[in-house]
Design a protein around this motif. Structure first.
Motif, short mmCIF file in Angstrom:
data_model
loop_
_atom_site.label_atom_id
_atom_site.label_comp_id
_atom_site.label_asym_id
_atom_site.label_seq_id
_atom_site.Cartn_x
_atom_site.Cartn_y
_atom_site.Cartn_z
N ASP A 497 0.89 -1.15 -0.03
CA ASP A 497 -0.07 -0.08 -0.02
C ASP A 497 0.68 1.11 0.02
OD1 ASP A 497 -2.60 -1.15 -0.07
OD2 ASP A 497 -2.28 -1.85 2.04
N VAL A 498 0.46 2.35 -0.62
CA VAL A 498 1.05 3.69 -0.57
C VAL A 498 0.22 4.47 0.54
CG1 VAL A 498 1.48 5.66 -2.03
CG2 VAL A 498 1.75 3.42 -2.61
N GLY A 499 1.19 5.12 1.29
CA GLY A 499 0.58 6.29 2.06
C GLY A 499 1.67 7.00 2.52
N MET A 500 1.42 7.87 3.69
CA MET A 500 2.25 8.74 4.42
C MET A 500 1.91 8.95 5.98
SD MET A 500 0.55 12.51 3.09
CE MET A 500 1.13 12.19 1.44
N LYS A 508 -2.16 8.06 6.52
CA LYS A 508 -3.00 8.14 5.62
C LYS A 508 -2.59 7.27 4.46
CE LYS A 508 -5.06 11.68 2.62
NZ LYS A 508 -6.11 11.32 2.67
N ILE A 509 -3.87 6.48 4.11
CA ILE A 509 -3.78 5.68 2.90
C ILE A 509 -3.83 6.28 1.70
CG2 ILE A 509 -4.43 3.30 1.86
CD1 ILE A 509 -2.94 3.03 4.66
N ILE A 510 -3.24 6.17 0.78
CA ILE A 510 -3.42 6.74 -0.44
C ILE A 510 -3.85 5.84 -1.65
CG2 ILE A 510 -2.24 8.24 -2.47
CD1 ILE A 510 -0.67 9.38 -0.19
N GLY A 511 -3.19 4.80 -1.66
CA GLY A 511 -3.43 3.72 -2.86
C GLY A 511 -2.69 2.62 -2.58
N ARG A 512 -2.73 1.65 -3.68
CA ARG A 512 -1.97 0.38 -3.68
C ARG A 512 -0.88 0.88 -4.70
NH1 ARG A 512 -1.47 -3.66 -0.95
NH2 ARG A 512 -1.13 -5.01 -2.75
#
Length: 607
Positions: A497-500, A508-512
C-alpha cells in the motif's frame, strides 16, 4: 490496567477462554439469532463448558494439538463454540464462508492438511461430499451443525450436538485431558490458518499465531487510556466471522466481557433497532448504503424537512470542523507553524462559538432522529476492510456517529493502525497501534522517507510504500517459503500500500503501489482519490479509473440508473438503452467535469 490481571496475563487464546469464563462467568457472551428473532443468551461460563465438551468429543475424532480443522460456516453462535473447541484442543481452525467455490474448498482442505471438516448445513455437506473423491484424506471426519431430524447421515458424518454430548459424557466420567492440556498450548502455535487469494488468484494460507492475536488484544485502543470496550457493551456482528477483521473484534469483545449479537444483511436494519448496539465492526459499504438511504429519504421529504436537514448538517459541519481543528484533529499534510496555528485557532474558536447554539438546537430537532436509525446508543463503529469515502466519513462523524476507520491486512492479524475517539483525524486511519513500527519507502529508489532523522519533520507528509514490523505480523504463508520471502524481509512486511504519516502522526492511505497509473508522459498518479470523488455523485454507482501507458485517463462507470432516469425524466428505457442515449452521455460528462477539476484540487493530468 486494561484488563483484570488473570486476563492480562494470558499468552494464548486457550488461556484467555478459560480466564473469561472465570472472570465474567454469568455475563452474556453471545446471543444467537434464530428465524423468529433473538434467542436466550449463552453465558461465558456456559460457552467455555460447552467448548470443553466439544473439544473432548473432537479429540476422539482425531483432532490433536497442532492439527488443523476446516470450518465452513457463516456467523452464528455455533461458529464461536467450534472456535473454542478447536483452540482448547491446541489445534488451529481453517475458516471459510459458505459462499466459497467448490474449487476453493477442495484446495483449502487439501493444502491445509485438515484432519476434520465442520460444515454449517446440508447444502455445504452435499458440496463437500461431492468433492470427497478429490480430497487427499478419504477418511476425513465431517461434522454438520444444522441437520434435519430423521435424515440419515452418510458414514463418517457426525452431528455437532452428538459430538458435544459424547464429550460431555466423557468429562462427567472424569476425562479432563483438555483442561489439563490448556497450558501446554504455546504462544507460537497457530490459532488459525486463513486463506486469501491475494493478487495472484492462488489461495495463500496466512499463518497467525496465538502471540499474533494476543498482541492485538493488548495493543488495540479505541478509547485512549480507558478500557477499549466495557462489559456492558452490546456488539452487533455482521461482517464475515472468518475474516481476520471481524475475528479480532470478536476476540476483543470476549476479552472485555461484552456481549455479541449476530445479525445479517437481511435483518440488520431490524436488529439495529432491537439490539441498540453500543459498538460494532463494520465495512464502508454499510455506511455508504445508509448514507444513500438517508439522502434519498431527505430528497423525498417536504421542502420544510429538506431545509431543516440541510441547515442542521451545515451547522453541525461548521461546528465540528472547527472543534476538530481546535483539538488538533484536522488533517495536516504539510505542517503548520505556531503563528499560523494560533491565527487559525482564533478563527475556528469564533466560528465554533457562532455555530454552537444553532447546532445544538438543530441537532436535537433533526440529527438525533438520524442517529436513532442505528439504535440511538452507538458510541462508535470501527470501519475496516476498505477505504471509507471522505464525504461519508465526514457525514457520520459530524452528525454524532463516530466512525473510527482502521487499517490492516490478514497478514497482520489484521490491525496496524486505527483511530481512537481521542485521535479521530478524518481522512486518516489513525495512529499506528502500540508496538508497531512503520517505514515509508520511496517507490523509485527504495530509500526510507519516514522516519528520516535528517529531516526536521522526520519525513512526515512524504508519500511512499508502507512497510511494517510488529508482534502482529504473521510468521509466513503455509508451505510457501517463496511467497513469504517476497513480502517479509528482516521482519519487515511490505504491505503493497502507498501512504504517508501526517503531521498529526496518523497514517493516511493513498492507494496500492501496484495501482499507481503511469501515463505516457511519465506522470504518476493514484486512481483512488479520483474514484472517491466521482462516487460522491448521485449519478454514479461504481467507477474505475484506467489509463496505464495511455496519453490520458479514462473512467469505466456504472451509472446509478434510477437517478439517471429521474434526471432525464424518462422511465421507459432499459438500462442498456439508457446508456446509449446522447443526453445521458452529455449529462455524465458534465457531472465528471464538475467533480474532477483544478478547483477541487486535481492536477491537469488527472482530469
Amino acid at each position: 490496567m486494561k484488563f483484570p490481571s488473570k486476563i492480562a496475563e494470558c499468552s494464548t487464546l486457550a488461556q484467555l477462554y478459560r480466564a473469561v469464563a472465570s472472570e465474567y462467568s454469568e455475563r452474556p457472551a453471545i446471543v444467537p439469532r434464530g428465524k423468529n428473532g433473538y434467542q436466550a443468551a449463552i453465558t461465558y461460563a456456559e460457552l467455555y463448558s460447552r467448548g470443553l465438551d466439544l473439544a473432548t468429543g473432537l479429540r476422539d475424532l482425531g483432532v490433536q494439538p497442532q492439527s488443523h480443522v476446516a470450518v465452513l460456516a457463516d456467523n452464528r453462535a455455533e461458529w464461536l463454540l467450534c472456535d473454542f473447541a478447536v483452540l482448547l484442543n491446541g489445534a488451529a481452525n481453517v475458516p471459510r464462508g459458505t459462499d466459497s467455490t467448490d474449487q476453493e474448498i477442495t484446495y483449502i482442505i487439501n493444502h491445509s492438511d485438515s484432519c476434520a471438516i465442520i460444515v454449517e448445513h446440508h447444502n455445504m455437506l452435499e458440496r463437500v461430499l461431492a468433492q470427497k473423491k478429490d480430497l487427499l484424506r478419504r477418511d476425513i471426519a465431517i461434522i454438520i451443525i444444522d441437520f434435519s431430524e430423521g435424515v440419515e447421515l452418510p458414514e463418517g458424518v457426525f452431528t455437532l450436538s452428538d459430538i458435544e454430548t459424547q464429550g460431555k459424557n466423557k468429562r462427567t466420567q472424569g476425562d479432563l485431558q483438555i483442561e489439563n492440556a490448556i497450558d501446554s498450548v504455546e504462544p507460537g502455535d497457530l490459532f488459525t490458518l486463513i486463506y486469501t487469494s491475494g493478487t495472484t488468484g492462488t489461495p495463500k494460507g496466512v499463518q497467525l499465531t496465538h502471540a499474533n492475536i494476543v498482541s492485538q488484544i493488548k495493543n488495540i485502543r479505541f478509547a485512549g487510556e480507558g478500557p477499549c470496550l466495557r462489559p456492558s457493551d452490546r456488539m452487533l456482528s455482521i461482517l464475515p466471522i472468518w475474516h481476520s477483521y471481524e475475528r479480532v473484534f470478536e476476540v476483543l469483545t470476549i476479552a472485555y466481557g461484552a456481549c455479541t449479537y449476530y445479525t445479517s444483511i437481511r435483518t440488520v436494519a431490524e436488529d439495529l433497532a432491537k439490539v441498540q448496539p453500543t459498538c460494532m465492526a463494520s465495512a464502508p459499504r454499510l455506511w455508504e448504503n445508509l448514507y444513500a438511504k438517508i439522502m434519498a429519504s431527505v430528497a423525498q421529504g417536504s421542502s420544510v424537512k429538506k431545509t431543516l436537514f440541510k441547515s442542521a448538517y451545515a451547522c453541525s459541519k461548521v461546528f465540528n470542523e472547527s472543534l476538530f481543528f481546535l483539538k488538533n484533529l484536522s488533517l495536516d499534510l504539510h505542517g503548520r507553524s505556531s503563528f499560523e496555528r494560533s491565527l487559525l485557532n482564533l478563527g475556528h474558536f469564533l466560528r465554533a462559538s457562532i455555530a454552537y447554539l444553532p447546532h445544538a438546537l438543530l441537532d436535537t430537532l433533526v440529527l438525533k432522529k438520524i442517529r436513532a436509525v442505528v439504535g440511538g446508543q452507538l458510541r462508535g463503529t470501527i470501519s475496516g476492510g476498505g477505504a471509507l469515502p471522505l464525504h461519508v466519513d465526514q457525514f457520520f462523524n459530524f452528525i454524532g456517529i463516530p466512525v473510527l476507520e482502521g487499517y490492516g491486512l490478514t497478514e497482520t492479524a489484521p490491525v496496524l493502525a486505527v483511530r481512537s475517539f481521542e485521535r479521530r483525524v478524518i481522512g486518516t486511519v489513525g495512529p499506528m497501534i502500540e508496538e508497531t513500527e512503520v517505514k515509508i519507502i520511496d517507490l523509485n529508489d527504495g530509500t526510507t522517507l519516514y522516519p528520516d532523522p535528517n529531516q526536521k519533520s522526520l519525513g512526515r507528509g512524504l508519500k511512499g510504500e508502507i512497510h511494517v514490523r510488529g508482534p502482529q505480523v504473521m510468521p509466513g504463508y503455509y508451505k510457501d517459503v517463496a511467497q513469504t520471502q517476497k513480502v517479509i524481509s528482516a521482519g519487515w512486511l511490505n504491505t503493497g500500500d502507498v501512504g504517508m504519516i501526517t503531521f498529526n502522526d496518523c497514517l493516511k492511505i493513498i492507494g496500492r503501489s501496484k495501482d499507481t497509473i503511469v501515463l505516457l508522459n511519465g506522470e504518476n498518479l493514484e486512481p483512488q482519490p479520483i474514484e472517491a470523488k466521482l462516487q460522491k455523485s448521485a449519478l454514479i454507482d461504481q467507477c474505475m479509473v484506467v489509463g496505464q501507458d495511455q496519453k490520458h485517463l479514462g473512467a469505466l462507470i456504472v451509472p446509478a440508473f434510477e437517478e439517471l432516469q429521474a434526471r432525464l425524466s424518462t422511465s421507459d428505457h432499459s438500462k442498456t438503452q439508457l446508456c446509449e442515449i446522447d443526453e445521458a452521455h452529455k449529462l455524465m460528462k458534465s457531472e465528471i467535469r464538475m467533480l474532477i477539476n483544478t478547483s477541487n484540487g486535481f492536477k491537469p493530468h488527472e482530469m
